[in-house]
Design a protein around this motif. Structure first.
Motif, PDB file in Angstrom:
ATOM      1  N   GLY A 296      -4.632  11.625   2.428  1.00  0.00           N
ATOM      2  CA  GLY A 296      -4.309  11.109   3.903  1.00  0.00           C
ATOM      3  C   GLY A 296      -5.272  10.733   4.553  1.00  0.00           C
ATOM      4  O   GLY A 296      -5.047  10.146   5.422  1.00  0.00           O
ATOM      5  N   ARG A 297      -6.696  11.143   4.317  1.00  0.00           N
ATOM      6  CA  ARG A 297      -7.485  10.483   5.248  1.00  0.00           C
ATOM      7  C   ARG A 297      -8.608   9.738   4.398  1.00  0.00           C
ATOM      8  O   ARG A 297      -9.143  10.035   3.363  1.00  0.00           O
ATOM      9  N   PHE A 298      -8.839   8.409   4.959  1.00  0.00           N
ATOM     10  CA  PHE A 298      -9.746   7.392   4.324  1.00  0.00           C
ATOM     11  C   PHE A 298     -11.134   7.425   4.902  1.00  0.00           C
ATOM     12  O   PHE A 298     -11.862   6.497   4.365  1.00  0.00           O
ATOM     13  N   TYR A 304     -14.976   4.791   9.923  1.00  0.00           N
ATOM     14  CA  TYR A 304     -14.586   3.700   8.794  1.00  0.00           C
ATOM     15  C   TYR A 304     -15.327   2.471   9.042  1.00  0.00           C
ATOM     16  O   TYR A 304     -14.724   1.443   8.527  1.00  0.00           O
TER      17      TYR A 304
ATOM     18  N   GLN B 282       1.562   8.901   9.917  1.00  0.00           N
ATOM     19  CA  GLN B 282      -0.018   8.948   9.576  1.00  0.00           C
ATOM     20  C   GLN B 282      -0.471   7.450   9.132  1.00  0.00           C
ATOM     21  O   GLN B 282      -1.632   7.037   9.657  1.00  0.00           O
ATOM     22  N   GLY B 286      -3.054   4.866  10.827  1.00  0.00           N
ATOM     23  CA  GLY B 286      -4.113   4.376  10.260  1.00  0.00           C
ATOM     24  C   GLY B 286      -4.178   2.695  10.246  1.00  0.00           C
ATOM     25  O   GLY B 286      -5.303   2.227  10.942  1.00  0.00           O
ATOM     26  N   GLN B 289      -5.027   2.161  14.378  1.00  0.00           N
ATOM     27  CA  GLN B 289      -6.520   2.605  14.688  1.00  0.00           C
ATOM     28  C   GLN B 289      -7.572   1.503  14.115  1.00  0.00           C
ATOM     29  O   GLN B 289      -8.478   1.029  14.708  1.00  0.00           O
ATOM     30  N   HIS B 290      -7.354   1.061  12.709  1.00  0.00           N
ATOM     31  CA  HIS B 290      -8.376   0.297  12.200  1.00  0.00           C
ATOM     32  C   HIS B 290      -8.007  -1.101  12.037  1.00  0.00           C
ATOM     33  O   HIS B 290      -6.814  -1.159  11.506  1.00  0.00           O
ATOM     34  N   ARG B 328      -3.169   1.756   3.566  1.00  0.00           N
ATOM     35  CA  ARG B 328      -3.934   2.857   4.263  1.00  0.00           C
ATOM     36  C   ARG B 328      -3.552   4.093   3.507  1.00  0.00           C
ATOM     37  O   ARG B 328      -3.998   5.012   3.478  1.00  0.00           O
ATOM     38  N   PRO B 363      -8.205   1.619   1.677  1.00  0.00           N
ATOM     39  CA  PRO B 363      -8.094   2.974   1.247  1.00  0.00           C
ATOM     40  C   PRO B 363      -7.260   3.234   0.296  1.00  0.00           C
ATOM     41  O   PRO B 363      -7.518   4.186  -0.571  1.00  0.00           O
TER      42      PRO B 363
END
Lengths: 312, 502
Positions: A296-298, A304, B282, B286, B289-290, B328, B363
């Motif tokens: 879930g979190r990269f 990042y 989610q 991602g 945001q990026h 992501r 990711p």
């Protein structure tokens, strides 16, 4: 189970100090204890030593099985060295032999050729590798492991000391004939696999073995060379001799009996059963440690912002 | 390792993987709740609970989950503890070396592009940029960003060159540049064990000319009673049974247009869950945001391929949504555990060398290549079929598992295992298969091979009849060369002018 392991561990240490003649090294953590054995080896002492080795090995089995491996020394950290005053006879197997293999001299591979002169000799696709133990030493083999290198078939011959004959090299016998290592000798499958040959796969009991001969065959002419690497002989754990046991060893036997087994329980058979599970846990542990990111979190703490990619 | 030990090992691995999964939690909850029912007796509680799970359909769901896990070509755990982890993933040393070299080449190319263009690999979008992207989420195709400096990192042709250049150092003709008497027939000189013609005939028996196939035998001039009608009825029964294995077996001869989405969802065991919607949001966050450099590569690829395609141009926005979110998804990294590939790694700026600040880039660990966006069209490779159901359902995006199947990894990893691209190339050129082109041309050159080096179309033709049309099938997948438009149509709502006919 964890408390039982600790209790048995302290009892083992007490046992060591009581006899006072055993020298061993524990490589686990900061715990170390050493005592030298000055008396000559006696049958009773040998029996007790065997029991002790079995106990240590079994403690490790329990620890690994219960995941409390860090609590007590593992088998790989144990090394029981017996100092003998007498010479001759068989050198005793050490606990490290069980996990790292018996020390043996591996002779260079001998490729069999046929043909007239050396210039016209053709490779027959057969190679022989001898693994000899130190003079006077024999071993009861549990497993032979090696890394294959384009060998298609392997046969195992053993030189066993005949019972009742103390001198001489012994007689050769075939323990395994033409076990395939590659499904297709002309293709790559199985060419560089790690292999193992268990005593159950052998035709004869590999006991009192002084030399092992691996006969390698590669019938395909597609390969430049073939052979095996990293040959290791793992000895069999000594069976527990029948005798008077002290209370805590009796308790140990009681624990052994409670373990679910299909047949007679001894450290060697338990070890064999648990070994695949250890290997599996090792593989999954190693795999889980690498290439994983929290699901879930990269990013790391919301960031990042990275540099260039790492090439190593 | 004997069969009993191997089976035990497999069971242990399966239980380990399924334990802690959502299915496990659901089954536990159901089992607990069924205890209130009067049919559950205390003296036979175990059998009664099992019977309840069987009759309520949970056993079938468990079967599908187990089947899905078995489909993933996991590593056979070596019982020889001496084998290092890299050997377990890939036993051949020269393959590992070639794979490492290939990956290093890709990473250098990406680093070079970032340095050359002055575009950072990753940056945080400003608040204004985030708002703009969020507002334009459903029409990202209208963004006229300048992508002229960006170029694909590599294409299938480049990977084919690497595969062709593979040489086994111990092979007698391994070092020879010129073909000799010991050379293999064809481009691939690695002596891999592949199936011969008889084995292929057995493995792909469903593609026999005597068996009907959708896309061929449901053509307009053939009466539907001959094949199509019964085959569609069978599809409905398969869907009713909710059995993944049956659905995969069925799909070997094609899926009916209107039922393709449901069949693929069943094959991939992809279920619509509320937590998937959260996961998708989610991933979308991602993306917002990026801003990653790979995002530009994805956009470039979509512009070069899908946007220029007669069939796929209408799905440009959809492809952006899918692919950007896919990049992501960190759960895709799980597939690197049993694959010889290594995900690209980097460090947070200022923390180089500190493993605590090591991250994977992108990711999901997958660097897009030329033609990558076309994979989004293929549900087998992406397992995101439900992603498109957002157009059918309540206008809210149904989250997808986003798990990239090993088939995608087989696209760009060097591995001699049978299902991988190395073996498919060898199989193609071994002379045991002969492709017959639609225009009756029987010659195949390197350009054709590069097309078929893509795992999307590991096609073959078992018939020697050169007048037979091309049947572009790969195991368990369908032809995307023959029915891509109709497949996409199945995803659209019936009210849409482009919707399915049924």
């Amino acid at each position: 189970m964890f408390r039982l392991c600790l209790m048995l561990q302290w009892q083992a240490i007490t046992y060591f100090f009581f006899f006072g003649n055993i020298c061993f090294t524990m490589l686990h953590g900061n715990f170390e204890s050493k005592t030298s054995w000055r008396d000559e080896t006696t049958q009773t002492s040998q029996e007790k030593l065997h029991k002790l080795i079995n106990c240590c090995r079994f403690l490790d089995l329990i620890a690994r099985a219960t995941g409390a491996a860090s609590a007590i020394p593992t088998a790989s950290g144990w090394s029981v060295v017996v100092e003998h005053a007498q010479d001759g006879g068989d050198a005793k197997m050490s606990a490290s032999d069980v996990t790292r293999g018996v020390a043996c001299a591996l002779k260079p591979p001998v490729f069999l050729h046929f043909g007239g002169s050396e210039m016209q000799a053709s490779c027959s696709g057969v190679c022989v590798i001898d693994a000899s133990l130190p003079p006077g030493k024999t071993v009861n083999i549990e497993t032979i492991t090696f890394k294959n290198f384009y060998t298609a078939l392997v046969s195992v011959r053993l030189r066993r000391r005949s019972p009742g004959r103390e001198g001489g090299g012994g007689e050769w016998c075939t323990a395994l004939r033409d076990r395939p290592l590659m499904t297709n000798p002309h293709a790559e499958s199985g060419a560089q696999d790690y292999c193992s040959i268990d005593r159950k796969q052998m035709r004869v009991e590999p006991d009192d073995v002084s030399s092992v001969r691996l006969v390698l065959k590669q019938p395909s002419c597609a390969w430049l060379t073939f052979g095996v690497e990293d040959v290791l002989l793992f000895p069999r754990a000594q069976p527990e001799p029948v005798g008077e046991l002290s209370d805590w060893l009796s308790a140990l036997n009681l624990v052994e009996q409670r373990l679910p087994t299909q047949g007679s329980l001894d450290a060697a058979s338990v070890s064999c059963r648990l070994q695949p599970m250890w290997a599996l846990s090792e593989v999954t542990t190693r795999s889980s440690r690498s290439h994983t990111a929290p699901v879930g979190r990269f990013d790391v703490d919301g960031s990042y912002d990275i540099n260039l990619l790492s090439l190593t | 390792m004997d069969e009993g030990a191997e089976l035990s090992l497999t069971i242990v691995q399966l239980v380990q993987r399924l334990k802690g999964s959502h299915l496990h939690a659901q089954m536990e909850r159901e089992a607990r709740e069924c205890l209130h029912q009067p049919e559950i007796r205390l003296d036979s509680i175990k059998d009664d609970v099992r019977s309840f799970l069987r009759t309520s359909g949970w056993e079938k769901k468990l079967q599908n989950a187990v089947y899905r896990e078995l489909q993933v070509e996991r590593l056979a755990s070596s019982l020889t503890a001496a084998a290092p982890p890299e050997h377990v993933k890939e036993p051949l040393a020269y393959m590992r070396k070639a794979q490492a070299g290939w990956e290093r080449r890709i990473l250098k190319s990406l680093n070079g592009m970032s340095t050359e263009l002055g575009v950072p690999l990753a940056r945080m979008r400003t608040a204004a940029e985030q708002r703009e992207l969020s507002s334009k989420w459903n029409e990202m195709g209208t963004d006229e960003a300048d992508l002229t400096g960006f170029r694909p990192i590599y294409a299938a042709k480049d990977f084919l060159e690497v595969v062709v250049a593979l040489r086994s150092p111990n092979h007698k003709c391994g070092g020879d540049e010129e073909p000799g008497t010991r050379s293999h027939w064809g481009l691939i000189q690695v002596p891999l064990d592949v199936q011969d013609i008889q084995q292929l005939r057995g493995a792909y028996a469903e593609l026999n000319l005597a068996a009907g196939q959708l896309g061929i035998d449901d053509d307009g001039h053939i009466h539907p009673d001959f094949f199509e009608r019964d085959y569609v009825e069978t599809a409905k029964k398969v869907l009713g049974g909710q059995d993944s294995a049956a659905a995969q077996q069925y799909s070997r001869r094609g899926c009916p247009t209107g039922l393709r989405a449901d069949l693929w969802a069943l094959i991939l065991n992809s279920v619509d869950r509320p937590q998937d919607a959260m996961h998708f949001e989610q991933l979308k966050a991602g993306v917002v945001q990026h801003d990653l450099l790979v995002d530009h590569l994805i956009r470039k690829d979509v512009k070069l391929t899908a946007s220029n395609d007669d069939y796929y141009f209408v799905f440009e926005d959809f492809l952006y949504q899918v692919l950007l979110c896919f990049s992501r998804d960190a759960s895709v990294l799980e597939h690197f555990k049993y694959n010889s590939a290594t995900p690209p790694k980097s460090y947070i700026r200022g923390k180089e060398g500190d493993e605590a600040y090591a991250v994977v880039y992108p990711p999901n660990g997958v660097i897009p290549f030329h033609g990558f966006s076309m994979y989004a069209a293929h549900p087998r490779l992406f397992q995101w079929p439900r992603c498109a159901s957002c157009t059918r359902s309540r206008q809210s995006c149904t989250a997808c598992s986003g798990r990239c199947t090993p088939a995608t990894f087989s696209a760009y990893t060097l591995c001699p295992r049978r299902a991988r691209v190395s073996c498919r190339c060898v199989c193609f050129w071994s002379g045991s298969c002969r492709r017959t082109c639609r225009d009756s041309s029987t010659t195949c050159d390197g350009s054709e091979l590069s097309r078929y080096a893509s795992p999307l179309s590991g096609c073959f033709e078992l018939s020697q009849d050169i007048s037979a049309p091309t049947s572009c099938f790969s195991f368990g997948t369908e032809s995307w060369a023959t029915t891509p438009w109709s497949w996409w149509r199945s995803w659209l709502p019936p009210s849409s002018p482009f919707g399915p006919r049924t």
